[in-house]
Write a protein that holds these residues in place. Structure first.
Motif, PDB file in Angstrom:
ATOM      1  N   GLU A   1       0.820  -1.218   0.000  1.00  0.00           N
ATOM      2  CA  GLU A   1       0.000   0.000   0.000  1.00  0.00           C
ATOM      3  C   GLU A   1       0.854   1.269   0.000  1.00  0.00           C
ATOM      4  OE1 GLU A   1      -3.417  -1.872   2.988  1.00  0.00           O
ATOM      5  OE2 GLU A   1      -1.730  -0.720   3.789  1.00  0.00           O
ATOM      6  N   PRO A   2       0.438   2.294  -0.770  1.00  0.00           N
ATOM      7  CA  PRO A   2       1.088   3.596  -0.652  1.00  0.00           C
ATOM      8  C   PRO A   2       0.824   4.201   0.737  1.00  0.00           C
ATOM      9  CG  PRO A   2      -0.160   3.441  -2.698  1.00  0.00           C
ATOM     10  CD  PRO A   2      -0.566   2.279  -1.857  1.00  0.00           C
ATOM     11  N   GLN A   3       1.806   4.931   1.238  1.00  0.00           N
ATOM     12  CA  GLN A   3       1.693   5.545   2.557  1.00  0.00           C
ATOM     13  C   GLN A   3       2.246   6.960   2.514  1.00  0.00           C
ATOM     14  OE1 GLN A   3       0.412   4.106   5.327  1.00  0.00           O
ATOM     15  NE2 GLN A   3       0.133   2.031   4.530  1.00  0.00           N
ATOM     16  N   ASP A   4       1.721   7.809   3.406  1.00  0.00           N
ATOM     17  CA  ASP A   4       2.271   9.139   3.611  1.00  0.00           C
ATOM     18  C   ASP A   4       3.394   9.039   4.637  1.00  0.00           C
ATOM     19  OD1 ASP A   4       1.944  11.651   5.715  1.00  0.00           O
ATOM     20  OD2 ASP A   4       2.000  12.246   3.610  1.00  0.00           O
ATOM     21  N   LEU A   5       4.563   9.559   4.280  1.00  0.00           N
ATOM     22  CA  LEU A   5       5.738   9.381   5.130  1.00  0.00           C
ATOM     23  C   LEU A   5       5.570  10.026   6.503  1.00  0.00           C
ATOM     24  CD1 LEU A   5       8.599   8.066   4.789  1.00  0.00           C
ATOM     25  CD2 LEU A   5       9.449  10.386   4.414  1.00  0.00           C
ATOM     26  N   VAL A   6       4.907  11.174   6.549  1.00  0.00           N
ATOM     27  CA  VAL A   6       4.707  11.854   7.835  1.00  0.00           C
ATOM     28  C   VAL A   6       3.831  11.005   8.743  1.00  0.00           C
ATOM     29  CG1 VAL A   6       3.868  13.939   8.969  1.00  0.00           C
ATOM     30  CG2 VAL A   6       4.983  14.104   6.720  1.00  0.00           C
ATOM     31  N   ASP A   7       2.767  10.453   8.183  1.00  0.00           N
ATOM     32  CA  ASP A   7       1.885   9.592   8.966  1.00  0.00           C
ATOM     33  C   ASP A   7       2.619   8.332   9.431  1.00  0.00           C
ATOM     34  OD1 ASP A   7      -0.860   8.872   9.914  1.00  0.00           O
ATOM     35  OD2 ASP A   7      -0.586   7.219   8.502  1.00  0.00           O
ATOM     36  N   MET A   8       3.464   7.783   8.574  1.00  0.00           N
ATOM     37  CA  MET A   8       4.256   6.614   8.965  1.00  0.00           C
ATOM     38  C   MET A   8       5.155   6.930  10.157  1.00  0.00           C
ATOM     39  SD  MET A   8       5.513   5.054   5.315  1.00  0.00           S
ATOM     40  CE  MET A   8       6.692   3.965   6.114  1.00  0.00           C
ATOM     41  N   ALA A   9       5.810   8.083  10.101  1.00  0.00           N
ATOM     42  CA  ALA A   9       6.704   8.466  11.202  1.00  0.00           C
ATOM     43  C   ALA A   9       5.924   8.641  12.493  1.00  0.00           C
ATOM     44  CB  ALA A   9       7.445   9.744  10.848  1.00  0.00           C
ATOM     45  N   ARG A  10       4.784   9.309  12.406  1.00  0.00           N
ATOM     46  CA  ARG A  10       3.969   9.559  13.599  1.00  0.00           C
ATOM     47  C   ARG A  10       3.524   8.239  14.219  1.00  0.00           C
ATOM     48  NH1 ARG A  10       0.607  12.506  11.278  1.00  0.00           N
ATOM     49  NH2 ARG A  10       1.544  14.510  11.833  1.00  0.00           N
ATOM     50  N   ARG A  11       3.018   7.336  13.406  1.00  0.00           N
ATOM     51  CA  ARG A  11       2.495   6.076  13.913  1.00  0.00           C
ATOM     52  C   ARG A  11       3.614   5.185  14.464  1.00  0.00           C
ATOM     53  NH1 ARG A  11      -0.814   3.658   9.153  1.00  0.00           N
ATOM     54  NH2 ARG A  11      -1.274   2.040  10.701  1.00  0.00           N
ATOM     55  N   THR A  12       4.762   5.183  13.785  1.00  0.00           N
ATOM     56  CA  THR A  12       5.871   4.360  14.277  1.00  0.00           C
ATOM     57  C   THR A  12       6.364   4.866  15.626  1.00  0.00           C
ATOM     58  OG1 THR A  12       6.557   3.921  11.986  1.00  0.00           O
ATOM     59  CG2 THR A  12       8.132   3.416  13.736  1.00  0.00           C
ATOM     60  N   ASN A  13       6.557   6.181  15.725  1.00  0.00           N
ATOM     61  CA  ASN A  13       7.035   6.743  16.991  1.00  0.00           C
ATOM     62  C   ASN A  13       6.020   6.555  18.112  1.00  0.00           C
ATOM     63  OD1 ASN A  13       9.645   7.692  16.287  1.00  0.00           O
ATOM     64  ND2 ASN A  13       8.730   9.400  15.179  1.00  0.00           N
TER      65      ASN A  13
ATOM     66  N   ILE B   1       4.570  -7.341  -5.539  1.00  0.00           N
ATOM     67  CA  ILE B   1       4.046  -6.794  -4.285  1.00  0.00           C
ATOM     68  C   ILE B   1       4.254  -7.794  -3.158  1.00  0.00           C
ATOM     69  CG2 ILE B   1       2.028  -5.858  -3.113  1.00  0.00           C
ATOM     70  CD1 ILE B   1       3.104  -4.154  -5.440  1.00  0.00           C
ATOM     71  N   ALA B   2       5.013  -7.356  -2.155  1.00  0.00           N
ATOM     72  CA  ALA B   2       5.273  -8.196  -0.987  1.00  0.00           C
ATOM     73  C   ALA B   2       4.049  -8.204  -0.070  1.00  0.00           C
ATOM     74  CB  ALA B   2       6.502  -7.688  -0.245  1.00  0.00           C
ATOM     75  N   PRO B   3       3.907  -9.201   0.793  1.00  0.00           N
ATOM     76  CA  PRO B   3       2.638  -9.382   1.517  1.00  0.00           C
ATOM     77  C   PRO B   3       2.416  -8.511   2.738  1.00  0.00           C
ATOM     78  CG  PRO B   3       4.143 -11.181   2.018  1.00  0.00           C
ATOM     79  CD  PRO B   3       4.799 -10.362   0.939  1.00  0.00           C
ATOM     80  N   THR B   4       3.450  -8.115   3.463  1.00  0.00           N
ATOM     81  CA  THR B   4       3.258  -7.517   4.789  1.00  0.00           C
ATOM     82  C   THR B   4       2.893  -6.050   4.709  1.00  0.00           C
ATOM     83  OG1 THR B   4       4.926  -9.038   5.655  1.00  0.00           O
ATOM     84  CG2 THR B   4       4.293  -7.188   7.066  1.00  0.00           C
ATOM     85  N   THR B   5       1.719  -5.692   5.272  1.00  0.00           N
ATOM     86  CA  THR B   5       1.293  -4.294   5.282  1.00  0.00           C
ATOM     87  C   THR B   5       2.030  -3.522   6.375  1.00  0.00           C
ATOM     88  OG1 THR B   5      -0.492  -4.620   6.876  1.00  0.00           O
ATOM     89  CG2 THR B   5      -1.008  -5.002   4.536  1.00  0.00           C
ATOM     90  N   PHE B   6       1.947  -2.201   6.292  1.00  0.00           N
ATOM     91  CA  PHE B   6       2.561  -1.360   7.318  1.00  0.00           C
ATOM     92  C   PHE B   6       1.901  -1.599   8.672  1.00  0.00           C
ATOM     93  CE2 PHE B   6       2.978   2.897   9.423  1.00  0.00           C
ATOM     94  CZ  PHE B   6       4.349   2.826   9.653  1.00  0.00           C
ATOM     95  N   ASP B   7       0.575  -1.742   8.677  1.00  0.00           N
ATOM     96  CA  ASP B   7      -0.144  -2.034   9.923  1.00  0.00           C
ATOM     97  C   ASP B   7       0.333  -3.331  10.556  1.00  0.00           C
ATOM     98  OD1 ASP B   7      -1.677   0.267   9.834  1.00  0.00           O
ATOM     99  OD2 ASP B   7      -3.353  -0.686   8.819  1.00  0.00           O
ATOM    100  N   GLU B   8       0.495  -4.361   9.738  1.00  0.00           N
ATOM    101  CA  GLU B   8       0.964  -5.656  10.256  1.00  0.00           C
ATOM    102  C   GLU B   8       2.381  -5.536  10.806  1.00  0.00           C
ATOM    103  OE1 GLU B   8      -1.575  -8.590   7.265  1.00  0.00           O
ATOM    104  OE2 GLU B   8       0.410  -7.876   6.692  1.00  0.00           O
ATOM    105  N   TRP B   9       3.231  -4.790  10.115  1.00  0.00           N
ATOM    106  CA  TRP B   9       4.596  -4.594  10.600  1.00  0.00           C
ATOM    107  C   TRP B   9       4.614  -3.848  11.933  1.00  0.00           C
ATOM    108  CZ3 TRP B   9       7.385   0.033  11.245  1.00  0.00           C
ATOM    109  CH2 TRP B   9       8.747  -0.132  11.516  1.00  0.00           C
ATOM    110  N   LEU B  10       3.781  -2.811  12.046  1.00  0.00           N
ATOM    111  CA  LEU B  10       3.716  -2.053  13.285  1.00  0.00           C
ATOM    112  C   LEU B  10       3.282  -2.922  14.466  1.00  0.00           C
ATOM    113  CD1 LEU B  10       2.080   1.437  12.584  1.00  0.00           C
ATOM    114  CD2 LEU B  10       4.419   0.987  13.362  1.00  0.00           C
ATOM    115  N   ALA B  11       2.419  -3.880  14.195  1.00  0.00           N
ATOM    116  CA  ALA B  11       1.871  -4.710  15.273  1.00  0.00           C
ATOM    117  C   ALA B  11       2.847  -5.758  15.790  1.00  0.00           C
ATOM    118  CB  ALA B  11       0.589  -5.399  14.787  1.00  0.00           C
TER     119      ALA B  11
END
Length: 247
Positions: free
Chosen positions: A188-200, A234-244
């Motif tokens: 999935e495409p992601q916004d980098l700022v949102d990715m940083a916020r959610r990861t932190n 396309i690889a399988p793991t979503t950003f949400d799954e990685w975060l979890a």
């Protein structure tokens, strides 16, 4: 197979070593900390004895273009020459989607030199271009953070899980050389700022993010520059799954 991994102690290299060993292969770890120096060639001939394939997952961060080109050029020449002497049959290079679209970045310039040497070199090869990794956003903010504030460019990316990168490198290293492989990206495409916020937030790290093109990455990175091309894998793991998952 007997497979060597250059950059074996790094983020992707260590995961690739684990994935190869889990698949039953014998792995040779190449790293300066383990006594093999790519910049001088010390220890390379001994390390590559009997090796069938090499995965180059090395990385290098430099602020200066000439320095990055020199580093990647030197290490790649040394590695390819040692591979030719050892009779290695497959060189697999971890590269970046869109590496030819960004002119001003030292790292990308170094990677382009690396790709050039591999394509013109004596060892059959596969170059695999990946998108940014899921931990890319938080890494960027760690570089710019001062007094609890970090700048970050509002980029559009389609990130991939590091573990998926390792699995795909393992698959390719144990196959025949394929030349330039298709782009590889996350789901999935992601916004980098949102990715940083959610990861932190997930890591419990409090930092105020300031979206700006005056950060490490400028407006030349905007739009679809970093997105995969048509026909991408396309690889399988979503950003949400990685975060979890525990990191």
């Amino acid at each position: 197979m007997r497979i060597a991994v250059a950059g074996a102690t790094g983020n992707i290299g260590a995961r690739t070593v684990a994935a190869l060993e889990q698949a039953g292969h014998e792995v040779v770890r190449i790293s300066r900390s383990l006594g093999v120096d790519l910049t001088t060639g010390d220890g390379l001939d001994a390390a590559l004895t009997g090796v069938d394939a090499v995965v180059d997952a090395t990385s290098y961060e430099a602020d200066d273009r000439d320095q990055a080109v020199a580093y990647f050029g030197t290490t790649t020449r040394n590695l390819l020459a040692a591979e030719e002497r050892a009779g290695v049959r497959h060189h697999v290079l971890l590269s970046i989607v869109g590496v030819d679209r960004i002119e001003g970045n030292p790292h990308y310039a170094g990677k382009r030199e690396q790709e050039r040497l591999v394509t013109e070199g004596p060892v059959p090869w596969t170059i695999v271009p990946f998108t940014q990794f899921h931990d890319f956003a938080a890494t960027l903010t760690s570089w710019t953070e001062q007094d609890g504030v970090a700048t970050i460019a509002p980029l559009l990316v389609q990130p991939i899980a590091p573990a998926d990168v390792a699995d795909i490198l393992t698959e390719i290293a144990t196959s025949a050389p394929q030349g330039r492989y298709r782009d590889v990206a996350g789901p999935e495409p992601q916004d980098l700022v949102d990715m940083a916020r959610r990861t932190n937030d997930t890591r419990g790290h409090a930092v105020k993010l300031v979206p700006t093109w005056q950060s490490l990455l400028g407006p030349e990175w905007a739009g679809d520059v970093l997105l995969p091309g048509e026909g991408a894998r396309i690889a399988p793991t979503t950003f949400d799954e990685w975060l979890a998952k525990p990191q």
